[in-house]
Write a protein that holds these residues in place. Structure first.
Motif, PDB file in Angstrom:
ATOM      1  N   HIS A  30      24.118  35.142 -18.582  1.00 30.26           N
ATOM      2  CA  HIS A  30      25.337  35.957 -18.481  1.00 30.26           C
ATOM      3  C   HIS A  30      26.594  35.115 -18.789  1.00 30.26           C
ATOM      4  N   ASN A  34      29.101  35.345 -22.085  1.00 32.13           N
ATOM      5  CA  ASN A  34      30.378  36.030 -21.823  1.00 32.13           C
ATOM      6  C   ASN A  34      31.584  35.150 -21.514  1.00 32.13           C
ATOM      7  N   GLN A 291      29.126  39.034 -10.647  1.00 28.31           N
ATOM      8  CA  GLN A 291      29.285  39.457 -12.037  1.00 28.31           C
ATOM      9  C   GLN A 291      30.611  38.986 -12.630  1.00 28.31           C
TER      10      GLN A 291
END
Ligand code: DLL
Length: 434
Positions: A30, A34, A291
């Protein structure tokens, strides 16, 4: 004492590690995809997400520093688009820039659960009235405790800081049973309660959840005596989440780290080498489930050690010691993080001040005090008292607006602050932490 999430908090080590490995593998992919700064850090170190197969590979990953936040201010560290971020908090940084942190809806749920575990470990249930005197606003203390207290279904009283008389009136009128604030403010409140002629039994308070600054076992005993409560420690930092990264249980022999979300390591701060359990060093955390801001091996600068033994409370979550200091020069004054460099930056905006200053910290009536002594220039030295007074007022105002704390300002004669040949000793801390 009940345990909020028994399956996780008492899991066998191999179960926890399996959980951590899965989450770590997902998180590494992730951030690589990102967050440009992570892609760069990984590439520079020659690691690919596919090299990370379990928690055993953690030490292959690069470190993250507070400076990374400042260089990527405000949102460059985020791994989720701003449209998915539902909350922002911030804390002071080493330079003028704040450290900005963000949370998605799922991150907020994780945070609430971590704090709920801490409140439950302190004996809190839905029957409690949780009185929150941490600051609300960009600081994570107030709203962090708040979401955890709501999660367990307690009655939350969001009082925030200040106005001690009002705090005590609310204790009495609203029947507060659990108090959350900095330990120094808890001591201060204890004194204020006694000064009003109230005895601990006159209030319904039974427990307190205190953190955001270092405190000692002696302070714990004092707080417990004055307020007639059990005092529990809670640790955290904005970059990782806020309060609730780790917490005391009823055994109060180290703070359980919410390891299913944050993997702790202790490293040698000079070499970066990972140290074995039981050895003191710099605490490093990797956020594996968040996140918006999943940090990889974040250097907290806090000095602590880890204990992996199962605790008598039944929890298997690794315990960290109370942090016993910091590797850098960050001061924590009434729970507010302040760097000497922030104060220096303000002083340097005044032409008539010399760049020689000293910061004196003390504790009066259990509250931190800060005095900034700064040398006047020769020219200023001959000015009228009235002008000097106006200058002091202006320095005080600018310091307050820059760092959020009120300081006593003392102008001293030219050439009176001791000069040093090596690193200047800017801070003299007369508070006792052990
Ligand atoms: O102080 C989060 C927090 C709020 C924790 C309320 C507990 C209760 P920051 O403002 O980012 O976050 O400051 C983090 O404070 O690196 C430690 O140096 C120090 N600190 C936090 N909790 C404790 C504690 C919040 N229980 C920095 N004991 C950390 C000692 C603590 N130091």
């Amino acid at each position: 004492m009940p345990i909020y999430n028994k399956a996780v908090e008492t899991a066998e080590r191999h179960e926890l590690e399996a959980m951590q490995s899965l989450a770590l593998i997902r998180m590494v992919r992730h951030v690589y995809e990102n967050v440009p700064i992570y892609r760069k850090k990984f590439d520079e170190k020659g690691v690919k997400p596919s090299d990370i197969k379990s928690v055993k590979d953690l030490s292959k990953l690069p470190f993250t520093y507070k400076a990374d936040f400042q260089e990527n201010y405000p949102y460059g560290m985020f791994a989720a688009p701003l449209s998915d971020v539902v909350r922002i908090h911030a804390t002071s940084g080493t330079t003028g820039r704040q450290t900005v942190v963000g949370y998605t809806k799922d991150d907020m749920n994780i945070w609430a659960e971590c704090v709920a575990r801490a409140i439950t470990a302190a004996g809190g249930t839905k029957e409690d009235v949780v009185h929150i005197s941490y600051g609300y606003g960009l600081f994570t203390g107030g709203l962090g405790l708040h979401c955890g207290a709501e999660k367990i279904g307690a009655t939350v009283v969001p009082v925030s800081t200040g106005n001690t008389d009002r705090q005590i009136r609310i204790f009495q009128d609203f029947g507060s049973t659990i108090l959350g604030c900095t330990p120094s403010y808890a001591l201060y409140l204890g004194d204020a309660v006694q000064a009003k002629g109230l005895k601990p039994g006159d209030l319904k308070l039974k427990a307190g959840i205190f953190g955001a600054e270092p405190w000692t076992e002696k302070m714990r005993t004092e707080i417990e005596k004055r307020l007639g409560i059990k005092a529990y420690d809670i640790y955290g930092l904005s970059e990782i989440m806020g309060p609730g990264v780790s917490f005391d249980c009823e055994c109060r022999c180290g703070l359980h780290v919410n390891e299913d979300h944050f993997i702790p390591e202790i490293i040698n701060p000079d070499t970066g080498e990972v140290l074995p359990y039981g050895e003191y060093g710099e605490l490093v955390f990797t956020c594996i489930t968040k996140q918006a801001l999943p940090l990889v091996r974040y250097r907290t600068k806090d000095i602590a050690c880890l204990n992996i033994e199962k605790c008598e409370c039944g929890r298997t979550l690794v315990r960290m010691s109370k942090p016993k200091g910091r590797v850098d020069d960050m001061m924590i004054i009434r729970g507010v993080n302040v760097f000497p460099s922030q104060i220096e930056a303000v002083l340097l905006t005044f032409e008539d001040l010399s760049p020689h200053y000293q910061i004196l910290l003390d504790r009066v009536n259990n509250l931190d005090t800060i005095e900034i002594q700064v040398e006047m220039s020769e020219k200023l030295f001959h000015d009228e008292i009235r002008q000097l007074e106006a200058l002091v007022k202006e320095i005080k105002r600018r310091i307050e607006s820059a760092v959020g704390i009120s300081a006593k300002i003392t102008l001293v004669n030219p050439n009176t602050i001791p000069r040093s040949e090596g690193k200047a000793k800017r801070v003299i801390d007369n508070r006792k932490f052990d």
